[in-house]
Design a protein around this motif. Structure first.
Motif, short mmCIF file in Angstrom:
data_model
loop_
_atom_site.label_atom_id
_atom_site.label_comp_id
_atom_site.label_asym_id
_atom_site.label_seq_id
_atom_site.Cartn_x
_atom_site.Cartn_y
_atom_site.Cartn_z
N CYS A 95 0.84 -1.22 0.00
CA CYS A 95 0.00 0.00 0.00
C CYS A 95 0.87 1.26 0.00
CB CYS A 95 -0.94 -0.01 1.20
SG CYS A 95 -2.30 -1.20 1.04
N GLU A 96 1.99 1.21 0.75
CA GLU A 96 2.92 2.35 0.75
C GLU A 96 3.49 2.56 -0.65
OE1 GLU A 96 5.88 1.45 3.65
OE2 GLU A 96 4.54 1.75 5.37
N LYS A 97 3.86 1.48 -1.33
CA LYS A 97 4.44 1.58 -2.67
C LYS A 97 3.41 2.13 -3.66
CE LYS A 97 7.70 -2.27 -2.05
NZ LYS A 97 8.06 -3.64 -2.47
N LEU A 98 2.16 1.69 -3.52
CA LEU A 98 1.11 2.21 -4.40
C LEU A 98 0.91 3.70 -4.20
CD1 LEU A 98 -1.54 -0.67 -4.09
CD2 LEU A 98 -0.23 -0.08 -6.15
N THR A 99 0.92 4.14 -2.95
CA THR A 99 0.77 5.56 -2.64
C THR A 99 1.91 6.37 -3.27
OG1 THR A 99 -0.34 5.01 -0.58
CG2 THR A 99 0.49 7.25 -0.78
N GLN A 100 3.14 5.82 -3.19
CA GLN A 100 4.29 6.49 -3.80
C GLN A 100 4.14 6.58 -5.32
OE1 GLN A 100 7.58 4.16 -2.38
NE2 GLN A 100 7.35 4.87 -0.27
N LEU A 101 3.43 5.60 -5.90
CA LEU A 101 3.19 5.61 -7.35
C LEU A 101 1.97 6.46 -7.72
CD1 LEU A 101 3.77 1.79 -8.04
CD2 LEU A 101 5.24 3.68 -8.82
N ASN A 102 1.40 7.12 -6.72
CA ASN A 102 0.21 7.97 -6.93
C ASN A 102 -1.02 7.14 -7.31
OD1 ASN A 102 -0.28 10.59 -6.36
ND2 ASN A 102 0.67 11.43 -8.21
N ILE A 103 -1.06 5.90 -6.84
CA ILE A 103 -2.20 5.03 -7.11
C ILE A 103 -3.07 4.97 -5.85
CG2 ILE A 103 -2.92 2.65 -7.63
CD1 ILE A 103 -0.26 2.39 -9.22
N ASP A 104 -4.32 5.25 -6.00
CA ASP A 104 -5.26 5.32 -4.88
C ASP A 104 -5.65 3.91 -4.45
OD1 ASP A 104 -7.23 5.85 -3.06
OD2 ASP A 104 -8.27 7.34 -4.29
N ILE A 105 -5.33 3.53 -3.18
CA ILE A 105 -5.63 2.16 -2.74
C ILE A 105 -7.14 1.92 -2.58
CG2 ILE A 105 -3.39 1.79 -1.63
CD1 ILE A 105 -4.77 2.21 1.08
N SER A 106 -7.92 2.99 -2.58
CA SER A 106 -9.38 2.80 -2.50
C SER A 106 -9.91 2.18 -3.80
CB SER A 106 -10.08 4.13 -2.23
OG SER A 106 -9.96 4.99 -3.33
N ASN A 107 -9.07 2.14 -4.84
CA ASN A 107 -9.46 1.47 -6.09
C ASN A 107 -9.39 -0.06 -5.99
OD1 ASN A 107 -10.13 3.72 -7.53
ND2 ASN A 107 -8.15 3.94 -8.54
N ILE A 108 -8.80 -0.56 -4.88
CA ILE A 108 -8.75 -2.02 -4.70
C ILE A 108 -10.16 -2.49 -4.33
CG2 ILE A 108 -7.79 -3.94 -3.35
CD1 ILE A 108 -5.26 -2.22 -2.95
N LYS A 109 -10.75 -3.29 -5.20
CA LYS A 109 -12.17 -3.68 -5.06
C LYS A 109 -12.35 -5.08 -4.48
CE LYS A 109 -13.32 0.23 -6.84
NZ LYS A 109 -13.73 1.30 -5.90
N ALA A 110 -11.29 -5.88 -4.47
CA ALA A 110 -11.42 -7.25 -3.96
C ALA A 110 -10.03 -7.79 -3.64
CB ALA A 110 -12.11 -8.14 -4.98
N ILE A 111 -10.01 -8.82 -2.77
CA ILE A 111 -8.75 -9.48 -2.39
C ILE A 111 -8.96 -10.99 -2.53
CG2 ILE A 111 -7.13 -9.95 -0.50
CD1 ILE A 111 -7.90 -7.17 0.63
N GLY A 112 -7.99 -11.66 -3.12
CA GLY A 112 -8.00 -13.13 -3.21
C GLY A 112 -6.91 -13.72 -2.33
N VAL A 113 -7.10 -14.95 -1.90
CA VAL A 113 -6.11 -15.66 -1.07
C VAL A 113 -5.71 -16.94 -1.78
CG1 VAL A 113 -5.68 -16.85 1.12
CG2 VAL A 113 -7.06 -14.76 1.09
N THR A 114 -4.42 -17.10 -2.03
CA THR A 114 -3.88 -18.37 -2.54
C THR A 114 -2.78 -18.81 -1.60
OG1 THR A 114 -2.95 -19.55 -4.45
CG2 THR A 114 -2.24 -17.27 -4.15
N ASN A 115 -2.60 -20.12 -1.47
CA ASN A 115 -1.81 -20.61 -0.34
C ASN A 115 -1.16 -21.95 -0.61
OD1 ASN A 115 -4.84 -21.29 -0.17
ND2 ASN A 115 -3.92 -22.90 1.07
N GLN A 116 -0.07 -22.22 0.17
CA GLN A 116 0.49 -23.56 0.23
C GLN A 116 -0.61 -24.49 0.72
OE1 GLN A 116 3.10 -24.35 3.63
NE2 GLN A 116 2.96 -22.22 4.26
N ARG A 117 -0.80 -25.59 0.02
CA ARG A 117 -1.91 -26.49 0.35
C ARG A 117 -1.47 -27.52 1.40
NH1 ARG A 117 -2.82 -28.88 -5.43
NH2 ARG A 117 -0.61 -29.18 -5.05
N GLU A 118 -2.46 -28.20 1.99
CA GLU A 118 -2.26 -29.32 2.94
C GLU A 118 -1.68 -28.91 4.29
OE1 GLU A 118 -1.91 -30.61 -1.24
OE2 GLU A 118 -0.27 -29.73 -0.10
#
Length: 559
Positions: A77-100
């Protein structure tokens, strides 16, 4: 003035963003993609510590894993802010993971009751052997018609059974109805959606299908399997599709954003590589190596040591798709072993230079069966060997042999997959951290005798779960319609050696694998002094017994 106008213009052009938590065996990452172009905008990565309390045991701290997720989110989020990208534009989050990998926690305090037992862990070998010994004909595939899986140390049910048998805190929490079980996805989603204050206890079909408790036909927990392992169904998470809103973020700067995608890492890579058609396949080179081939709407049972698994279910009302999977325990982990255990290299990037300096293994073969052998053998008693050594062999040859080992193991599971499907793959799509090695990719093409295709954007696992999250009902910022999918740019590696040489090297590898088999026994014979007998090693016992019989015979003949 012009700079700020350009920045403002960029913000408007970016449109909706989708984030992905990619929690792997060796690291955690948080990545943010443009939902319209699939462009990766920013990410942050944190390495994860593993502990090895005893030989064959592999653990991680669930709270460390959670902390790493928060750190990655904050830094990105800090890096996005530095790039002038508004984090409020993040509309969804996905989770992927090591299985088992298995976690049990107290749902009222939020505290893990033991370390996470990692998928590679071998402590349950005696449990597995005991279970197999009770099946008709000692058949490790006894549950395969329901689960698609052999009875193996790899899967979650036996890890959970071990925790229930050996950890008093887990036993007590189950008796007092405080315990919650989950794979890493469940632990993260529960924690991020409120934890002990109303966190959502769920998993998706792809992760559930790796537990040995899930029926891949009914698409739910199987009461007979729960009974078989004597596991109470009340501690299991609710099974959901891979693409729907599970809950809202209740912490960090991303509070209020829906978590709407969940896929085990290998399924996420299959989606990220756009393998939506029956027959399409990908191979991921991470800590282990995982080749998945989409088999469409019907589960296909393997006759050649592969797993049948749920590939994805992209919506509550969408059908489940299945895959055949070849799983290799040790791929990138062999690089870590050469660095941390042997000290042959100081950094992982050194391995390619060292191997390239030799350009050959000079007849040296390395079978890295540190956790036994997975597909197509499913042989937990195998152990790692390096053979074919001469006085000429040096560390460069061993480094080359280590890279070759990854390629030979992929060849074994590709051969099994071709036999099961009857339609050989004409090329192999690849992804994962190890694919950055040019030498490895060329070796793989040479050993498979088919082209290897590497995408120019390597983060296909995170991309896959971002696609699932962004396309979920109620989010709908990412279209999965074929005409809307972004085209993947890639690089192709064609075979550069003749087939005869490739087959000769592969035959020698197969010979080395046989030498690694049946190395360990879990129940040593104890002699009268309370010490392990030489005969506790079956191969050594047979050798000594045979030698004694030959000596007795020789004396008798001479006699």
């Amino acid at each position: 003035m012009n700079c700020s106008m350009a920045a403002s213009s960029n913000r408007i052009m970016l449109g909706p963003l989708v984030a992905a938590i990619d929690q792997g065996t060796s690291s955690t990452r948080f990545l943010v993609f443009n939902a319209k172009t699939a462009e990766l905008l920013s990410h942050h990565q944190v390495e994860i510590q593993q502990s090895f309390p005893k030989e064959g045991w592999v653990e991680q701290d669930p709270k460390d894993i959670l902390r790493s997720v928060f750190e990655c989110m904050e830094r990105t989020c800090e890096k996005l802010t530095q790039l002038n990208i508004d984090i409020s534009n993040i509309k969804a989050i996905g989770v992927t993971n090591q299985r088992e990998t298995t976690v049990v926690w107290d749902k009222y305090t939020g505290e893990p009751l033991y370390n996470a037992i990692v998928w590679l862990d071998l402590r349950t070998q005696s449990t597995v052997e005991r279970l197999i010994s009770k099946t008709p004909g000692r058949n490790k595939n006894h549950l395969k018609h329901r689960t698609g899986l052999p009875i193996s140390t790899y899967f979650s049910a036996v890890k959970l059974r071990w925790l229930m048998d050996n950890v008093p805190e887990v036993q007590q929490a189950i008796l007092s109805h405080r315990a919650a079980f989950g794979t890493i996805d469940s632990w993260l989603i529960w924690s991020l959606t409120g934890g002990k204050a109303g966190g959502v206890h769920c998993t998706d079909v792809t992760n559930a299908s790796r537990t040995m408790l899930f029926n891949i036909h009914t698409m739910d927990w199987d009461p007979e399997l729960c009974k078989y392992f004597d596991i109470p169904a009340e501690i299991l998470p609710k099974v959901r599709s891979s693409s729907e809103i599970y809950g809202l973020m209740k912490c960090s700067a991303l509070t209020g954003i829906p978590i709407s995608g969940c896929l085990g890492d290998q399924s996420a890579a299959l989606v990220g590589q756009m393998c939506f058609q029956d027959g399409q396949a990908k191979n991921t080179y991470g800590t282990g190596c995982f080749l998945l081939r989409n088999t469409g709407l019907k589960p296909v049972m393997s006759d050649h040591g592969l797993l049948t698994t749920v590939a994805y279910k992209l919506g509550r009302d969408k059908p489940a798709c299945y895959a055949l999977e070849g799983s290799v325990a040790i791929a990138g982990a062999v690089v870590r072993w050469l660095k941390d255990n042997l000290g042959i290299i100081k950094t992982t990037s050194e391995l390619e230079k060292l191997a390239a300096a030799a350009g050959t293994s000079y007849g040296c073969y390395f079978v890295p069966a540190f956790s036994g052998l997975y597909a197509p053998y499913w042989e937990p008693s195998a152990r790692g060997i390096i053979c074919g050594l001469t006085q000429f062999t040096n560390k460069s040859h061993v480094a080359f042999a280590a890279l070759e080992a990854v390629c030979f193991q992929t060849r074994e599971i590709l051969d099994a997959m071709n036999q099961d499907s009857g339609i050989p793959l004409s090329q192999l799509q690849v992804d994962g951290g190890m694919t950055s090695s040019q030498l490895l990719m060329q070796l793989q093409a040479d050993i498979l005798c088919i082209p290897v295709v590497r995408p120019s954007m390597p983060e296909t696992t995170a991309l896959g779960v971002a696609m699932a999250a962004g396309s979920a009902e109620g989010v709908s910022v990412w279209s999965l319609e074929p005409e809307d999918l972004s085209e993947i740019t890639s690089e192709k590696f064609d075979p550069q050696i003749n087939t005869e040489e490739s087959e000769f090297r592969y035959a020698r590898w197969k010979k080395a694998v046989q030498k690694a088999m049946n190395w360990e026994t879990t129940e040593p014979v104890i002699n009268g002094n309370g010490e392990s007998s030489l005969f506790s090693s079956a191969p050594l016992g047979f050798y000594i017994l045979g030698s004694l019989l030959m000596l007795i015979g020789a004396k008798y003949i001479a006699g």
